[in-house]
Design a protein around this motif. Structure first.
Motif, mmCIF file in Angstrom:
data_model
loop_
_atom_site.group_PDB
_atom_site.id
_atom_site.type_symbol
_atom_site.label_atom_id
_atom_site.label_comp_id
_atom_site.label_asym_id
_atom_site.label_seq_id
_atom_site.Cartn_x
_atom_site.Cartn_y
_atom_site.Cartn_z
ATOM 1 N N ILE A 1 0.835 -1.201 0.000
ATOM 2 C CA ILE A 1 0.000 0.000 0.000
ATOM 3 C C ILE A 1 0.869 1.251 0.000
ATOM 4 O O ILE A 1 0.611 2.202 -0.747
ATOM 5 N N ASP A 2 1.918 1.259 0.804
ATOM 6 C CA ASP A 2 2.825 2.405 0.850
ATOM 7 C C ASP A 2 3.455 2.663 -0.516
ATOM 8 O O ASP A 2 3.548 3.809 -0.964
ATOM 9 N N LEU A 3 3.880 1.615 -1.198
ATOM 10 C CA LEU A 3 4.491 1.763 -2.514
ATOM 11 C C LEU A 3 3.500 2.309 -3.536
ATOM 12 O O LEU A 3 3.830 3.199 -4.332
ATOM 13 N N ILE A 4 2.288 1.823 -3.486
ATOM 14 C CA ILE A 4 1.265 2.317 -4.418
ATOM 15 C C ILE A 4 0.967 3.788 -4.138
ATOM 16 O O ILE A 4 0.818 4.596 -5.061
ATOM 17 N N LYS A 5 0.917 4.162 -2.873
ATOM 18 C CA LYS A 5 0.681 5.566 -2.520
ATOM 19 C C LYS A 5 1.832 6.452 -2.985
ATOM 20 O O LYS A 5 1.610 7.608 -3.365
ATOM 21 N N LEU A 6 3.052 5.933 -2.965
ATOM 22 C CA LEU A 6 4.191 6.698 -3.473
ATOM 23 C C LEU A 6 4.047 6.989 -4.962
ATOM 24 O O LEU A 6 4.657 7.928 -5.487
ATOM 25 N N ASN A 7 3.258 6.198 -5.649
ATOM 26 C CA ASN A 7 2.985 6.405 -7.071
ATOM 27 C C ASN A 7 1.800 7.340 -7.291
ATOM 28 O O ASN A 7 1.326 7.489 -8.414
ATOM 29 N N GLY A 8 1.306 7.938 -6.220
ATOM 30 C CA GLY A 8 0.271 8.963 -6.334
ATOM 31 C C GLY A 8 -1.156 8.499 -6.213
ATOM 32 O O GLY A 8 -2.089 9.269 -6.470
ATOM 33 N N PHE A 9 -1.383 7.258 -5.812
ATOM 34 C CA PHE A 9 -2.749 6.743 -5.702
ATOM 35 C C PHE A 9 -3.239 6.816 -4.265
ATOM 36 O O PHE A 9 -2.468 6.655 -3.320
ATOM 37 N N ASP A 10 -4.533 7.034 -4.115
ATOM 38 C CA ASP A 10 -5.114 7.167 -2.783
ATOM 39 C C ASP A 10 -5.787 5.875 -2.326
ATOM 40 O O ASP A 10 -5.870 4.902 -3.075
ATOM 41 N N ASP A 11 -6.275 5.902 -1.086
ATOM 42 C CA ASP A 11 -6.923 4.723 -0.501
ATOM 43 C C ASP A 11 -8.135 4.265 -1.319
ATOM 44 O O ASP A 11 -8.376 3.066 -1.446
ATOM 45 N N ALA A 12 -8.886 5.207 -1.876
ATOM 46 C CA ALA A 12 -10.075 4.850 -2.651
ATOM 47 C C ALA A 12 -9.687 4.043 -3.891
ATOM 48 O O ALA A 12 -10.330 3.040 -4.204
ATOM 49 N N HIS A 13 -8.649 4.461 -4.587
ATOM 50 C CA HIS A 13 -8.188 3.725 -5.776
ATOM 51 C C HIS A 13 -7.723 2.322 -5.380
ATOM 52 O O HIS A 13 -8.053 1.345 -6.047
ATOM 53 N N ILE A 14 -6.990 2.249 -4.300
ATOM 54 C CA ILE A 14 -6.477 0.949 -3.832
ATOM 55 C C ILE A 14 -7.646 0.027 -3.492
ATOM 56 O O ILE A 14 -7.680 -1.133 -3.917
ATOM 57 N N GLU A 15 -8.617 0.525 -2.769
ATOM 58 C CA GLU A 15 -9.776 -0.281 -2.373
ATOM 59 C C GLU A 15 -10.582 -0.731 -3.587
ATOM 60 O O GLU A 15 -11.005 -1.884 -3.669
ATOM 61 N N ARG A 16 -10.801 0.167 -4.530
ATOM 62 C CA ARG A 16 -11.540 -0.206 -5.748
ATOM 63 C C ARG A 16 -10.805 -1.298 -6.522
ATOM 64 O O ARG A 16 -11.433 -2.206 -7.078
ATOM 65 N N THR A 17 -9.498 -1.203 -6.558
ATOM 66 C CA THR A 17 -8.716 -2.191 -7.298
ATOM 67 C C THR A 17 -8.758 -3.548 -6.615
ATOM 68 O O THR A 17 -8.905 -4.580 -7.274
ATOM 69 N N VAL A 18 -8.656 -3.581 -5.299
ATOM 70 C CA VAL A 18 -8.764 -4.844 -4.557
ATOM 71 C C VAL A 18 -10.135 -5.459 -4.805
ATOM 72 O O VAL A 18 -10.252 -6.650 -5.116
ATOM 73 N N THR A 19 -11.173 -4.650 -4.689
ATOM 74 C CA THR A 19 -12.537 -5.139 -4.892
ATOM 75 C C THR A 19 -12.706 -5.683 -6.299
ATOM 76 O O THR A 19 -13.286 -6.758 -6.493
ATOM 77 N N TYR A 20 -12.196 -4.972 -7.281
ATOM 78 C CA TYR A 20 -12.295 -5.428 -8.664
ATOM 79 C C TYR A 20 -11.614 -6.786 -8.834
ATOM 80 O O TYR A 20 -12.186 -7.703 -9.416
ATOM 81 N N LEU A 21 -10.395 -6.902 -8.347
ATOM 82 C CA LEU A 21 -9.671 -8.175 -8.494
ATOM 83 C C LEU A 21 -10.426 -9.337 -7.859
ATOM 84 O O LEU A 21 -10.486 -10.426 -8.419
ATOM 85 N N LYS A 22 -10.988 -9.091 -6.693
ATOM 86 C CA LYS A 22 -11.638 -10.171 -5.959
ATOM 87 C C LYS A 22 -13.041 -10.511 -6.468
ATOM 88 O O LYS A 22 -13.503 -11.632 -6.276
ATOM 89 N N THR A 23 -13.709 -9.558 -7.131
ATOM 90 C CA THR A 23 -15.099 -9.813 -7.519
ATOM 91 C C THR A 23 -15.345 -9.839 -9.023
ATOM 92 O O THR A 23 -16.334 -10.414 -9.463
ATOM 93 N N GLU A 24 -14.487 -9.219 -9.793
ATOM 94 C CA GLU A 24 -14.740 -9.085 -11.227
ATOM 95 C C GLU A 24 -13.787 -9.896 -12.105
ATOM 96 O O GLU A 24 -13.863 -9.799 -13.329
ATOM 97 N N THR A 25 -12.871 -10.627 -11.504
ATOM 98 C CA THR A 25 -11.957 -11.450 -12.293
ATOM 99 C C THR A 25 -12.176 -12.917 -11.943
ATOM 100 O O THR A 25 -12.820 -13.236 -10.947
ATOM 101 N N GLU A 26 -11.625 -13.775 -12.760
ATOM 102 C CA GLU A 26 -11.724 -15.213 -12.507
ATOM 103 C C GLU A 26 -10.459 -15.746 -11.851
ATOM 104 O O GLU A 26 -10.275 -16.957 -11.738
ATOM 105 N N LEU A 27 -9.599 -14.844 -11.391
ATOM 106 C CA LEU A 27 -8.360 -15.255 -10.740
ATOM 107 C C LEU A 27 -8.665 -15.879 -9.392
ATOM 108 O O LEU A 27 -9.510 -15.377 -8.645
ATOM 109 N N GLU A 28 -7.981 -16.966 -9.090
ATOM 110 C CA GLU A 28 -8.184 -17.637 -7.803
ATOM 111 C C GLU A 28 -6.871 -17.880 -7.079
ATOM 112 O O GLU A 28 -6.777 -17.691 -5.879
#
Length: 72
Positions: free
Chosen positions: A15-42
């Motif tokens: 999370i710290d590394l992603i924030k260093l790239n200029g992204f906020d908590d909302a972007h991080i949370e949306r991305t986690v949610t997307y990976l877990k609910t909208e992909t077929e990755l297991e």
């Protein structure tokens, strides 16, 4: 570290590394949610070239969000 996406959450260092790239908590949370609910990755073995979810997530999160530092 979990190899199953359903049991994984990004580490504090990730999370710290992603924030260093200029992204906020909302972007991080949306991305986690997307990976877990909208992909077929297991399982991390489903993705060639990655051996853990944190390294995959860093790249995925940044690519999904583009560069917040880009000049128009």
């Amino acid at each position: 570290m979990s190899e199953l996406l359903s049991e994984w959450s990004p580490s504090e260092a990730t999370i710290d590394l992603i924030k260093l790239n200029g992204f906020d908590d909302a972007h991080i949370e949306r991305t986690v949610t997307y990976l877990k609910t909208e992909t077929e990755l297991e399982h991390i073995d489903d993705i060639d070239g990655y051996n853990n979810w944190n390294s995959f997530f860093i790249v995925f999160c940044i690519k999904a969000g583009g560069s917040p530092h880009k000049q128009d």
